[in-house]
Motif scaffolding. Structure first.
Motif, PDB file in Angstrom:
ATOM      1  N   ALA B 335     -20.983 -79.067 110.675  1.00  0.00           N
ATOM      2  CA  ALA B 335     -21.707 -78.758 109.436  1.00  0.00           C
ATOM      3  C   ALA B 335     -23.190 -79.069 109.622  1.00  0.00           C
ATOM      4  O   ALA B 335     -23.563 -79.938 110.404  1.00  0.00           O
ATOM      5  CB  ALA B 335     -21.138 -79.579 108.287  1.00  0.00           C
ATOM      6  N   ASN B 336     -24.015 -78.311 108.905  1.00  0.00           N
ATOM      7  CA  ASN B 336     -25.466 -78.409 109.083  1.00  0.00           C
ATOM      8  C   ASN B 336     -26.202 -78.549 107.777  1.00  0.00           C
ATOM      9  O   ASN B 336     -25.821 -77.924 106.788  1.00  0.00           O
ATOM     10  CB  ASN B 336     -25.950 -77.085 109.680  1.00  0.00           C
ATOM     11  N   VAL B 337     -27.299 -79.296 107.796  1.00  0.00           N
ATOM     12  CA  VAL B 337     -28.154 -79.390 106.613  1.00  0.00           C
ATOM     13  C   VAL B 337     -29.611 -79.341 107.040  1.00  0.00           C
ATOM     14  O   VAL B 337     -30.008 -79.994 108.008  1.00  0.00           O
ATOM     15  CB  VAL B 337     -27.923 -80.716 105.848  1.00  0.00           C
ATOM     16  N   ASN B 338     -30.390 -78.534 106.334  1.00  0.00           N
ATOM     17  CA  ASN B 338     -31.843 -78.589 106.476  1.00  0.00           C
ATOM     18  C   ASN B 338     -32.408 -78.904 105.111  1.00  0.00           C
ATOM     19  O   ASN B 338     -32.312 -78.093 104.193  1.00  0.00           O
ATOM     20  CB  ASN B 338     -32.399 -77.240 106.960  1.00  0.00           C
ATOM     21  N   SER B 339     -32.972 -80.071 104.968  1.00  0.00           N
ATOM     22  CA  SER B 339     -33.447 -80.487 103.650  1.00  0.00           C
ATOM     23  C   SER B 339     -34.920 -80.824 103.729  1.00  0.00           C
ATOM     24  O   SER B 339     -35.359 -81.573 104.597  1.00  0.00           O
ATOM     25  CB  SER B 339     -32.653 -81.715 103.196  1.00  0.00           C
ATOM     26  N   LYS B 340     -35.671 -80.250 102.798  1.00  0.00           N
ATOM     27  CA  LYS B 340     -37.113 -80.456 102.836  1.00  0.00           C
ATOM     28  C   LYS B 340     -37.675 -80.594 101.429  1.00  0.00           C
ATOM     29  O   LYS B 340     -37.997 -79.602 100.777  1.00  0.00           O
ATOM     30  CB  LYS B 340     -37.746 -79.257 103.551  1.00  0.00           C
ATOM     31  N   PRO B 341     -37.757 -81.806 100.933  1.00  0.00           N
ATOM     32  CA  PRO B 341     -38.415 -81.990  99.643  1.00  0.00           C
ATOM     33  C   PRO B 341     -39.923 -82.097  99.856  1.00  0.00           C
ATOM     34  O   PRO B 341     -40.372 -82.713 100.810  1.00  0.00           O
ATOM     35  CB  PRO B 341     -37.852 -83.330  99.140  1.00  0.00           C
ATOM     36  N   GLU B 342     -40.691 -81.456  98.981  1.00  0.00           N
ATOM     37  CA  GLU B 342     -42.149 -81.473  99.148  1.00  0.00           C
ATOM     38  C   GLU B 342     -42.845 -81.761  97.827  1.00  0.00           C
ATOM     39  O   GLU B 342     -42.465 -81.233  96.791  1.00  0.00           O
ATOM     40  CB  GLU B 342     -42.641 -80.094  99.619  1.00  0.00           C
ATOM     41  N   LEU B 343     -43.883 -82.559  97.916  1.00  0.00           N
ATOM     42  CA  LEU B 343     -44.718 -82.834  96.743  1.00  0.00           C
ATOM     43  C   LEU B 343     -46.143 -82.448  97.080  1.00  0.00           C
ATOM     44  O   LEU B 343     -46.641 -82.795  98.146  1.00  0.00           O
ATOM     45  CB  LEU B 343     -44.711 -84.331  96.412  1.00  0.00           C
ATOM     46  N   GLU B 344     -46.797 -81.729  96.173  1.00  0.00           N
ATOM     47  CA  GLU B 344     -48.231 -81.478  96.347  1.00  0.00           C
ATOM     48  C   GLU B 344     -48.914 -81.910  95.074  1.00  0.00           C
ATOM     49  O   GLU B 344     -48.747 -81.299  94.022  1.00  0.00           O
ATOM     50  CB  GLU B 344     -48.497 -79.988  96.592  1.00  0.00           C
ATOM     51  N   ILE B 345     -49.686 -82.977  95.174  1.00  0.00           N
ATOM     52  CA  ILE B 345     -50.237 -83.584  93.963  1.00  0.00           C
ATOM     53  C   ILE B 345     -51.759 -83.544  93.992  1.00  0.00           C
ATOM     54  O   ILE B 345     -52.380 -84.037  94.937  1.00  0.00           O
ATOM     55  CB  ILE B 345     -49.750 -85.042  93.835  1.00  0.00           C
ATOM     56  N   TYR B 346     -52.325 -82.946  92.967  1.00  0.00           N
ATOM     57  CA  TYR B 346     -53.786 -82.871  92.871  1.00  0.00           C
ATOM     58  C   TYR B 346     -54.324 -83.721  91.717  1.00  0.00           C
ATOM     59  O   TYR B 346     -55.523 -83.852  91.554  1.00  0.00           O
ATOM     60  CB  TYR B 346     -54.240 -81.417  92.717  1.00  0.00           C
TER      61      TYR B 346
END
Lengths: 250, 417
Positions: B335-346
């Motif tokens: 089984a595979n997972v690609n997880s990418k949480p991203e925050l862009e804060i200005y």
């Protein structure tokens, strides 16, 4: 109840139990004491069926059957209970829900009918009162956010719910204050009967003031090296373990 | 004019007859003419391959499904059933006060003015616009509180069907409603559902959307939500994916006004060779808002899950609380997972967190449960249920939860009680 003969067990190739012998009969309470690293928790783990341990020699007869041949769950279903030294937190799994499943799987194993929801809840109320465990706590996620004392009380609560034949308490007293200790011991004593037995593994004599053993065994370097009555525990508390080493020329 | 398209896979389709406003159909056709299907070189499609879609000779046919009873998620809901994107005959419930439902094919160009996907390079949006089968416009009137849930059931029937469907939801000011979308299929080898939902949540409106995906294992499903929230509004989207070969969810929420709440919960349970990809974007443009995102998945056998969650907090969006979390449990070595949480804060006065965890079931906990007499299978089931249960707890409609539990039992043999 249980007859352990010449039990040898290893973990990661290292031998921890080196020919342990022990017999516990119905109605008896046995205490196992010993210094750190003697193999006390290994014994509990091997009896409960933890897979990391490998039994290399010896036998364990549990009520006429070969215990070592059974999977962990089948040992539980046959009436063996281990109160964990470090009870696991399982977020999201409700304490009472899993107990109901466990009880019903045990009953199915024995060819009995499932317990009705009503009878089950009555049993929850009765047994949680026994260990003074808040009924709300009983229905929360297993051990999640419980204090050390609550976790140990929850172990005894589960034991009360499952009504095992043989209970092994693995350092259930460690980390408990005197009030919690009294509650836990009280619970264990109330569950005592002529048909059940317990093995109490402990570091401290203190617990044995509350759960009075019929026999005290000293476990040292993977073997039981000395057996006595409850007065042996007092002696160990007072003098430590060195005198036993000297006496037995270990 | 509509230009002849270079993509062979849609040769079997005909351009939509729906009166989409302005030049949107022509624009879409040009987008399709100009751009290829995305490859894994495109950042947004890095972990999800869609090239095989270009090799299928798609069609779009009307079909009948004789028995739809097993697809009814909530018996008490107002029900609309679409088969291959076309309204099935069975609809004729009288509508609750404050609710209007209209097929897009029955709407005038004037009425369709509030639909308006910008295609840019987005091929699937262009595809949806150009070959739109039909759609539904649901409007909840100002101040209306519609207690009865509205469920839109989509059934794909037949092989190599391509269904382009558009849902438009307009929740007028101070209204409250909940909508369920269910996606199912029958005998649908290699079929492809391309569905877009455009949502406007006006001032102080409250809208909940429960989305349940349960198409067969050789299908493709691309689902996009475009949400615009005005001030003081609450929008909740629950995405539950339990089957489907390749499933991609694109969610884009613009939080345009202050004091909004945005909730996105997702649960996915995969096995076989399933591939499920959740891409979410929350764009905080205004101040004093909360967004909460919780996605959890259990991945077995050779399945793959992708999570990409983006949160933007723009310069003027102060006092934002934005939380994002993705958790995965792998049940097999393949089984595979690609997880990418991203925050862009200005902005500089915000509270944001994101996190991602991927692991196996806690073996110590499995042992603990077994030591109490539970079989290993029951112990694992119980723990998986608990893991996903945290997401299901957020669903307010008990009928939806029961239906999900039924599907879990049907597909995975998992009991939740």
């Amino acid at each position: 109840m249980i007859i352990i003969k010449n039990l040898h067990a290893t973990i990661d190739g290292k031998e921890i139990l080196k020919g342990l012998n022990l017999e516990v009969k119905a109605g008896e309470t046995h205490a196992i004491m010993g210094p750190n690293g003697a193999g006390k928790s290994t014994l509990a783990s091997v009896l409960a069926g933890r897979e990391e341990y490998e039994v290399t020699d010896g036998s364990v007869d549990f009520n006429g059957g070969d215990l070592l041949d059974l999977d962990t769950e089948d040992r539980a279903r046959e009436g063996l209970f281990l109160a964990f030294q470090y009870p696991v937190e399982i977020p999201g799994v409700s304490n009472v829900n899993f107990l109901r499943s466990a009880i019903n799987e045990i009953r199915e194993h024995k060819g009995e009918e499932a317990l009705s929801a009503k009878d089950f809840m009555a049993r929850v109320r009765e047994k949680s009162a026994l260990v003074e465990l808040d009924a709300k706590l009983a229905s929360r996620s297993v051990n999640e956010g419980f204090s050390g004392g609550e976790k140990k009380r929850n172990e005894i609560f589960q034991m009360a719910m499952l009504e095992p034949k043989l209970a092994i308490l693995d350092e259930t007293d460690s980390g408990l204050d005197i009030d919690a200790l009294r509650i836990v011991a009280n619970g264990v004593n109330k569950l005592k009967s002529n048909d059940t037995a317990s093995i109490v593994i402990t570091h401290y004599q203190r617990l044995l003031d509350y759960i009075v053993p019929d026999f005290v065994h000293v476990l040292y370097e993977g073997k039981i090296v000395k057996t006595g009555g409850k007065e042996l525990a007092l002696e160990l508390e007072e003098k430590g373990y060195d005198w036993i080493k000297e006496e037995l020329a270990l | 004019m509509v230009v002849e398209n270079k993509h062979a896979f849609i040769k079997g389709l005909s351009t939509t007859s729906i009166a989409l406003p302005g030049s949107s159909i022509e624009d879409a056709s040009k987008t399709l003419e100009t751009f290829d299907l995305p490859t894994t070189r495109t950042e947004a499609w890095k972990y999800t391959r869609v090239a095989k879609l270009g090799k299928i000779d798609f069609h779009s046919n009307t079909q009948e499904v004789s028995d739809t009873s097993s697809y009814i998620i909530d018996e008490s809901a107002l029900t609309l059933i679409f088969v291959n994107g076309y309204l099935s005959q069975e609809l004729s419930n009288s509508l609750p006060t404050g609710l209007s439902c209209k097929q897009l094919s029955a709407c005038s160009s004037e009425e369709l003015k509030h639909t308006g996907i910008k295609h840019g390079k987005e091929v699937f949006n262009a595809l949806n616009t150009c070959y739109l089968n039909d759609g539904i416009w649901i409007e909840i009137a100002k101040n209306a509180v519609v207690d009865q849930p509205i469920q839109i059931i989509h059934i794909t029937k037949g092989e190599k069907q391509l269904t382009n469907f558009r849902t438009v939801i307009t929740a007028r000011a101070f209204s409250k409603a909940s909508i369920i979308q269910g996606f199912f299929s029958e005998d649908s080898d290699q079929s492809f559902t391309n569905s877009i939902t455009e949502i406007i949540v006006e001032e102080n409106a409250h809208l909940t959307l429960d989305k349940l995906q349960y198409e067969e294992e050789t299908t493709t499903h691309i689902n996009s939500e475009y949400v615009n929230q005005a001030k003081d509004s609450t929008f909740t989207l629950n995405t539950i994916t339990l089957n489907g070969g390749l499933v991609r969810n694109n969610i884009h929420v613009n939080v345009n006004g202050q004091n909004c709440t945005t909730n996105m919960n997702g649960a996915y349970l995969l096995k076989g060779k399933q591939h499920v990809d959740n891409h979410t974007t929350v764009d905080h443009i205004a101040a004093n808002c909360n967004s909460n995102e919780l996605y959890k998945g259990v991945i077995d056998e050779k399945a793959t899950a992708v999570f990409n969650g983006k949160v933007f907090v723009r310069k003027d969006a102060q006092k934002i609380n934005a939380f994002q979390s993705n958790g995965n449990v792998l049940l097999s070595d393949d089984a595979n997972v690609n997880s990418k949480p991203e925050l862009e804060i200005y902005a500089d006065d915000v509270k944001c967190s994101h996190g991602s965890t991927t692991g196996q079931l806690d073996e110590e906990a499995v042992f603990y449960l077994r030591a109490r007499g539970l079989s290993e299978k029951s112990a694992r089931k119980l723990m998986v249920s608990a893991f996903i249960g945290e997401v299901l707890e957020h669903l307010e409609n008990d009928s939806v939860v029961s239906y999900i539990e039924r599907l879990l039992k049907e597909r995975f043999g998992w009991d939740f009680n």
